[in-house]
Design an enzyme around this catalytic site. Structure first.
Site, PDB file in Angstrom:
ATOM      1  N   LYS A  68      16.054  19.725  63.130  1.00  0.00           N
ATOM      2  CA  LYS A  68      15.975  20.282  61.778  1.00  0.00           C
ATOM      3  C   LYS A  68      15.965  21.809  61.824  1.00  0.00           C
ATOM      4  O   LYS A  68      15.141  22.415  62.510  1.00  0.00           O
ATOM      5  CB  LYS A  68      14.710  19.794  61.066  1.00  0.00           C
ATOM      6  CG  LYS A  68      14.512  20.400  59.677  1.00  0.00           C
ATOM      7  CD  LYS A  68      13.125  20.134  59.153  1.00  0.00           C
ATOM      8  CE  LYS A  68      12.811  20.905  57.895  1.00  0.00           C
ATOM      9  NZ  LYS A  68      12.820  22.362  58.055  1.00  0.00           N
ATOM     10  N   LEU A 102       8.675  17.927  58.238  1.00  0.00           N
ATOM     11  CA  LEU A 102       8.494  19.280  58.740  1.00  0.00           C
ATOM     12  C   LEU A 102       8.623  20.203  57.543  1.00  0.00           C
ATOM     13  O   LEU A 102       9.484  19.997  56.679  1.00  0.00           O
ATOM     14  CB  LEU A 102       9.550  19.635  59.795  1.00  0.00           C
ATOM     15  CG  LEU A 102       9.440  18.946  61.154  1.00  0.00           C
ATOM     16  CD1 LEU A 102      10.598  19.380  62.057  1.00  0.00           C
ATOM     17  CD2 LEU A 102       8.120  19.261  61.827  1.00  0.00           C
ATOM     18  N   ASP A 103       7.794  21.229  57.480  1.00  0.00           N
ATOM     19  CA  ASP A 103       7.826  22.154  56.356  1.00  0.00           C
ATOM     20  C   ASP A 103       9.204  22.810  56.211  1.00  0.00           C
ATOM     21  O   ASP A 103       9.987  22.882  57.163  1.00  0.00           O
ATOM     22  CB  ASP A 103       6.777  23.263  56.546  1.00  0.00           C
ATOM     23  CG  ASP A 103       5.365  22.704  56.595  1.00  0.00           C
ATOM     24  OD1 ASP A 103       5.140  21.626  56.037  1.00  0.00           O
ATOM     25  OD2 ASP A 103       4.503  23.368  57.203  1.00  0.00           O
ATOM     26  N   TYR A 104       9.462  23.325  55.039  1.00  0.00           N
ATOM     27  CA  TYR A 104      10.726  24.002  54.726  1.00  0.00           C
ATOM     28  C   TYR A 104      11.060  25.068  55.759  1.00  0.00           C
ATOM     29  O   TYR A 104      12.204  25.188  56.219  1.00  0.00           O
ATOM     30  CB  TYR A 104      10.607  24.624  53.326  1.00  0.00           C
ATOM     31  CG  TYR A 104      11.838  25.342  52.835  1.00  0.00           C
ATOM     32  CD1 TYR A 104      12.941  24.630  52.368  1.00  0.00           C
ATOM     33  CD2 TYR A 104      11.894  26.737  52.804  1.00  0.00           C
ATOM     34  CE1 TYR A 104      14.068  25.280  51.898  1.00  0.00           C
ATOM     35  CE2 TYR A 104      13.010  27.399  52.341  1.00  0.00           C
ATOM     36  CZ  TYR A 104      14.098  26.676  51.886  1.00  0.00           C
ATOM     37  OH  TYR A 104      15.218  27.327  51.432  1.00  0.00           O
ATOM     38  N   THR A 106       9.851  25.302  58.833  1.00  0.00           N
ATOM     39  CA  THR A 106       9.598  24.841  60.198  1.00  0.00           C
ATOM     40  C   THR A 106      10.838  24.146  60.741  1.00  0.00           C
ATOM     41  O   THR A 106      11.477  23.353  60.046  1.00  0.00           O
ATOM     42  CB  THR A 106       8.407  23.862  60.230  1.00  0.00           C
ATOM     43  OG1 THR A 106       7.244  24.535  59.748  1.00  0.00           O
ATOM     44  CG2 THR A 106       8.140  23.375  61.650  1.00  0.00           C
TER      45      THR A 106
END
Length: 242
Positions: A68, A102-104, A106
């Site tokens: 990602k 996963l955070d935006y 990250t």
């Protein structure tokens, strides 16, 4: 052979088992034309199951690992029109969804599947799957600060803990540090909240490992299917730790 209704719904690829349970309790699921709200209900392949009055179809289970990139939402859709991890899977016909998030901002390894039972096993903290992160911080945390990660940090009504934390390097001149952190939990923005609590905000964050899996040979935005051996290993790992 009969199976629990929520498991059948999850295996259809519509949603996770946990969300399937909520759909059942809300009266959004019908079995053979009748609304069912009991989570213990079991069904067979001869029963017709509908979610929101739409019949479900059991899909072939699929499993992927994605590298990602930053600036991408870990969701199947976004009401603000931002890019999501699903946008990288145009050629995949099954209705897959991310296992956890996963955070935006990250980057790193993220698993996606349409197997609800498999997703539930890997996401639940009791299965204790190691998730390893590399963190760059603005500021250099003290040993006492990091010790609090083991004891747990109270944040927004939740106790956030780390299994392992280690300073890999520091730059006293720039006042930055690189750390390795291993989590079992998967709370929303967990590491950012933990470092904010010790007044050492995160500058960059990447998940390097999920269990034994890495993003090796995958550039940001690239993905590959998990091998049958990897799928079996993950299931064994979860069962060993439960």
């Amino acid at each position: 052979m009969s199976e629990r209704l929520q498991k059948v719904i999850a295996n259809s690829g519509i949603t996770s088992r946990r969300k399937a349970e909520k759909l059942i309790e809300a009266g959004n699921v019908k079995v053979n034309g009748k609304v069912v709200r009991e989570l213990g209900t079991k069904v067979t392949s001869f029963d017709e199951v509908k979610v929101h009055d739409v019949p479900i179809e059991k899909e072939q289970p699929v499993y992927y690992v994605l590298h990602k990139p930053r600036g991408v939402i870990s969701s199947i859709s976004d009401d603000k029109g931002r890019k999501t991890v699903i946008d990288y899977f145009d050629e995949v016909k099954q209705r897959i969804y991310p296992i956890g998030r996963l955070d935006y901002d990250t980057s790193g390894i993220l698993l996606l599947t349409n197997d609800g039972e498999f997703a539930h096993q890997l996401m639940h903290p009791k299965y204790q799957i190691d998730k390893e992160y590399i963190v760059k911080t603005k500021g250099i945390p003290s040993k006492a600060d990091l010790q609090s990660f083991y004891q747990g940090i109270q944040s927004e009504g939740e106790r956030l803990k780390a299994k392992h934390v280690k300073i890999m390097s520091t730059d006293p001149k720039k006042q930055t540090a690189i750390l390795k952190v291993i989590l079992h939990q998967g709370k929303n923005r967990q590491l950012r909240r933990m470092f904010e609590a010790i007044q050492t905000p995160v500058d960059k964050l990447k998940r390097e490992k999920y269990g034994f899996l890495t993003t090796e040979q995958l550039q940001p935005g690239d993905y590959r299917p998990l091998t049958p051996h990897e799928i079996k290993q993950l299931k064994v790992l979860a069962n060993e730790n439960c």
